[in-house]
Enzyme design. Structure first.
Site, PDB file in Angstrom:
ATOM      1  CG  HIS A 124      -7.207   2.937   0.158  1.00 48.13           C
ATOM      2  ND1 HIS A 124      -6.550   3.196   1.339  1.00 48.13           N
ATOM      3  CD2 HIS A 124      -6.298   2.323  -0.641  1.00 48.13           C
ATOM      4  CE1 HIS A 124      -5.309   2.758   1.261  1.00 48.13           C
ATOM      5  NE2 HIS A 124      -5.125   2.221   0.069  1.00 48.13           N
ATOM      6  CB  CYS A 146      -0.886  -0.010   1.241  1.00 51.00           C
ATOM      7  SG  CYS A 146      -1.997   1.412   1.339  1.00 51.00           S
TER       8      CYS A 146
END
Ligand code: K1U
Ligand code: ZN
Length: 184
Positions: free
Chosen positions: A134, A88
């Site tokens: 997200h 990420c």
């Protein structure tokens, strides 16, 4: 166009739900352009608005040369399970194995406000799910087992001091140039 700062784990913006975009305006299109620039500078294949401190439900992706700007994306169908490694841009240096659907269908608006549907398999499916997570305050580390999550977070504890204020500065890197991240 601008390269935006990337927020890293610990910034509360990464844990907030985003706000549905009611109208795809020039401001949203400017955000999309800046997010693409930031994603390419950080050498990612996806980026979601909270990662640049924004609360709009917007994500961009470039998976194997196919570019997507998705507004208000939602998974409307999914199939199978695929086990694969994820990282990420908001948790640099930390990786983990995550089970995701192997294929997904996503409905969204494009940059012109038109409704689109995308069918993605394998890496595209994984990226779509990672980015849509997200947009709802969820991170890949949330899927790890207790032990693997603990190890991942312990690793992050060692790196997070490199990001004062939970901000990751990204510089556009010319091919072969010295990497200047963190030196801006
Ligand atoms: O949202 C992000 O943090 C971007 C992230 C998205 C991602 C998608 C799918 C699997 C893992 C992570 C990244 O771009 S991670 C870095 C990356 O460039 C990459 C990841 C997997 C395969 C190829 C490249
Ligand atoms: Zn991410």
């Amino acid at each position: 166009m601008s390269i935006l700062d990337i927020r890293v784990l610990g910034d509360p913006v990464l844990r907030k739900d985003t706000v549905k975009v009611e109208s795809v305006t020039d401001d949203i299109r400017a955000l999309v352009r800046d997010m693409f620039e930031t994603m390419y500078a950080a050498e990612g294949i996806g980026l979601a608005a909270p990662q640049v401190g924004r609360t709009e439900r917007v994500t961009v992706m470039d998976v194997e040369g196919a570019k997507y700007a998705l507004i208000n994306p939602e998974v409307i169908a999914q199939q199978g399970i695929s086990h694969g490694e994820e990282g990420c841009l908001s948790i640099p240096e930390v990786f983990g194995e995550v089970d995701r659907a192997v294929a997904v269908t996503v409905r969204a608006l494009d940059e012109n406000g038109h409704e689109i549907e995308i069918e993605g398999n394998e890496l595209l499916a994984r990226c779509l799910q990672h980015e849509i997570d997200h947009l709802h305050g969820k991170l890949f580390v949330d899927y790890l087992s207790v032990l693997k999550r603990r190890a991942a977070l312990a690793k992050w504890e060692k790196f997070k001091a490199d990001y004062p204020g939970y901000i990751r500065k990204v510089a556009f890197e010319k091919r072969g140039a010295h990497h200047s991240e963190g030196e801006l």
